[in-house]
Design an enzyme around this catalytic site. Sequence first.
Site, PDB file in Angstrom:
ATOM      1  CG  ASP A  16      -2.076   0.952   1.102  1.00 34.55           C
ATOM      2  OD1 ASP A  16      -2.465   1.268  -0.042  1.00 34.55           O
ATOM      3  OD2 ASP A  16      -2.581   1.408   2.145  1.00 34.55           O
ATOM      4  CG  ASN A  18       1.816   1.544  -5.234  1.00 35.50           C
ATOM      5  OD1 ASN A  18       2.755   1.368  -4.476  1.00 35.50           O
ATOM      6  ND2 ASN A  18       1.319   0.580  -6.003  1.00 35.50           N
ATOM      7  CG  HIS A  33      -0.597   2.157  -9.268  1.00 33.91           C
ATOM      8  ND1 HIS A  33      -0.785   1.714  -7.986  1.00 33.91           N
ATOM      9  CD2 HIS A  33      -1.686   2.918  -9.568  1.00 33.91           C
ATOM     10  CE1 HIS A  33      -1.937   2.186  -7.516  1.00 33.91           C
ATOM     11  NE2 HIS A  33      -2.499   2.922  -8.462  1.00 33.91           N
ATOM     12  CB  SER A  61      -8.581  -5.469  -2.898  1.00 33.89           C
ATOM     13  OG  SER A  61      -9.260  -4.244  -3.097  1.00 33.89           O
ATOM     14  CD1 TRP A  65     -13.267  -5.759  -8.869  1.00 34.79           C
ATOM     15  CD2 TRP A  65     -12.566  -4.929 -10.810  1.00 34.79           C
ATOM     16  NE1 TRP A  65     -12.683  -6.788  -9.573  1.00 34.79           N
ATOM     17  CE2 TRP A  65     -12.244  -6.310 -10.770  1.00 34.79           C
ATOM     18  CE3 TRP A  65     -12.210  -4.193 -11.950  1.00 34.79           C
ATOM     19  CZ2 TRP A  65     -11.596  -6.965 -11.821  1.00 34.79           C
ATOM     20  CZ3 TRP A  65     -11.564  -4.853 -12.997  1.00 34.79           C
ATOM     21  CH2 TRP A  65     -11.265  -6.212 -12.916  1.00 34.79           C
ATOM     22  CG  LEU A 127       9.748 -16.939  -3.609  1.00 34.42           C
ATOM     23  CD1 LEU A 127       9.529 -16.916  -2.088  1.00 34.42           C
ATOM     24  CD2 LEU A 127      10.288 -15.572  -4.060  1.00 34.42           C
ATOM     25  CB  SER A 191      -7.615  -3.774   3.017  1.00 37.30           C
ATOM     26  OG  SER A 191      -7.352  -2.556   3.667  1.00 37.30           O
TER      27      SER A 191
HETATM   28  C1  IPE Z   1      -5.369  -2.797  -0.108  1.00 35.44           C
HETATM   29  O1  IPE Z   1      -5.087  -1.450  -0.259  1.00 35.44           O
HETATM   30  C2  IPE Z   1      -5.316  -3.490  -1.446  1.00 35.44           C
HETATM   31  C3  IPE Z   1      -3.996  -3.587  -2.057  1.00 35.44           C
HETATM   32  C4  IPE Z   1      -2.857  -3.193  -1.526  1.00 35.44           C
HETATM   33  C5  IPE Z   1      -3.972  -4.227  -3.341  1.00 35.44           C
HETATM   34  P1  IPE Z   1      -6.239  -0.364  -0.376  1.00 35.44           P
HETATM   35  O2  IPE Z   1      -5.562   0.948  -0.531  1.00 35.44           O
HETATM   36  O3  IPE Z   1      -7.211  -0.738  -1.430  1.00 35.44           O
HETATM   37  O4  IPE Z   1      -6.973  -0.485   1.038  1.00 35.44           O
HETATM   38  P2  IPE Z   1      -7.862   0.558   1.831  1.00 35.44           P
HETATM   39  O5  IPE Z   1      -8.912   1.058   0.893  1.00 35.44           O
HETATM   40  O6  IPE Z   1      -6.960   1.673   2.267  1.00 35.44           O
HETATM   41  O7  IPE Z   1      -8.395  -0.200   3.000  1.00 35.44           O
HETATM   42  C1  IPE Z   2      -1.752   0.148  -3.325  1.00 32.74           C
HETATM   43  O1  IPE Z   2      -1.508   1.515  -3.355  1.00 32.74           O
HETATM   44  C2  IPE Z   2      -1.931  -0.431  -4.703  1.00 32.74           C
HETATM   45  C3  IPE Z   2      -3.303  -0.847  -5.016  1.00 32.74           C
HETATM   46  C4  IPE Z   2      -4.304  -0.822  -4.179  1.00 32.74           C
HETATM   47  C5  IPE Z   2      -3.536  -1.358  -6.355  1.00 32.74           C
HETATM   48  P1  IPE Z   2      -2.695   2.552  -3.329  1.00 32.74           P
HETATM   49  O2  IPE Z   2      -3.085   2.881  -4.740  1.00 32.74           O
HETATM   50  O3  IPE Z   2      -3.811   2.104  -2.459  1.00 32.74           O
HETATM   51  O4  IPE Z   2      -1.976   3.806  -2.684  1.00 32.74           O
HETATM   52  P2  IPE Z   2      -2.586   4.813  -1.621  1.00 32.74           P
HETATM   53  O5  IPE Z   2      -3.028   4.001  -0.444  1.00 32.74           O
HETATM   54  O6  IPE Z   2      -3.719   5.521  -2.282  1.00 32.74           O
HETATM   55  O7  IPE Z   2      -1.439   5.718  -1.292  1.00 32.74           O
HETATM   56 MG    MG Z   3      -4.209   2.336  -0.479  1.00 30.91          MG
END
Ligand code: IPE
Ligand code: IPE
Ligand code: MG
Length: 247
Positions: A16, A18, A33, A61, A65, A127, A191
């Site tokens: 998380d 990005n 990303h 996740s 979507w 791995l 999450s």
């Molecule tokens: C969880 O991150 C999903 C992934 C890292 C792929 P999210 O950014 O979607 O989670 P929430 O919305 O902060 O709980």
């Molecule tokens: C996680 O990073 C990657 C995905 C959920 C695909 P985020 O895109 O959720 O990054 P933040 O949480 O908004 O910084």
């Molecule tokens: Mg996030």
Amino acid sequence: MQSKQRERLHVAIIMDGNGRWALRRGLPRVAGHRAGVATVRRVVEGALDLGIVRLTLYAFSSDNWSRPGSEVQSIFWLLRAFLRLEAERLQRRGVRLNVIGRRDRLAKAVLREIDRAESMTAAGSCLHLCVAIDYSSRDAIARAAVGVNASLPNEISRSPDLFRPLLTQALGAEGGEVDLLIRTGGEKRLSDFLLWESAYAELLFTDRMWPEFDETDLAAALEEFNRRERRFGAVPTNTVESVTSTV
Ligand code: IPE
Ligand code: IPE
Ligand code: MG
């Protein structure tokens, strides 16, 4: 410590941060990303060096979507590119790749790359890399529970481990008991990730954003894991009963 690290550890990571990493630099979220993919490469190498046997990465996740269509498209473009460009290197490095999650909502082009990468790397034995795409733990558990109606309801209530094959079927690959669950990006929540498999996982939350996480952070996380005492509901092994209860 080194010998403990050589145990057959399953590390799972919620990648998380990005978007925030990019926005703080005045960049579009997709740049975060893209940088996140480079981190995946680094962390896979780190996992190989540290002797981790299973690494599960949360890439997309089922709730993701709900993000803007353009961001979802960019994420899937990057996922496809990762699978296409990395499969050969993963194969060379002895990494077996599996994707867990729903497949029925993925585009054909993505499915093709998943199938190709999974079959190219099927013999990898150093791995096991699991990438969670369109993944929801509650959805997997709910779908596995449907199978209980048809098979062994009483046995499963006595021995929950019998539920595992149904869950494996719902995930498309074995989820596996998690030893250490890391979440980058500063949030302290799961999450909807590996809820069943993390029953006794050690949880580690770091403020590092995923694009800035590296092998050193992974090694530090393992050191922290090694300092923890896992008890699985029992008492510490060195506990000496000093008071004799008369109850
Ligand atoms: C969880 O991150 C999903 C992934 C890292 C792929 P999210 O950014 O979607 O989670 P929430 O919305 O902060 O709980
Ligand atoms: C996680 O990073 C990657 C995905 C959920 C695909 P985020 O895109 O959720 O990054 P933040 O949480 O908004 O910084
Ligand atoms: Mg996030």
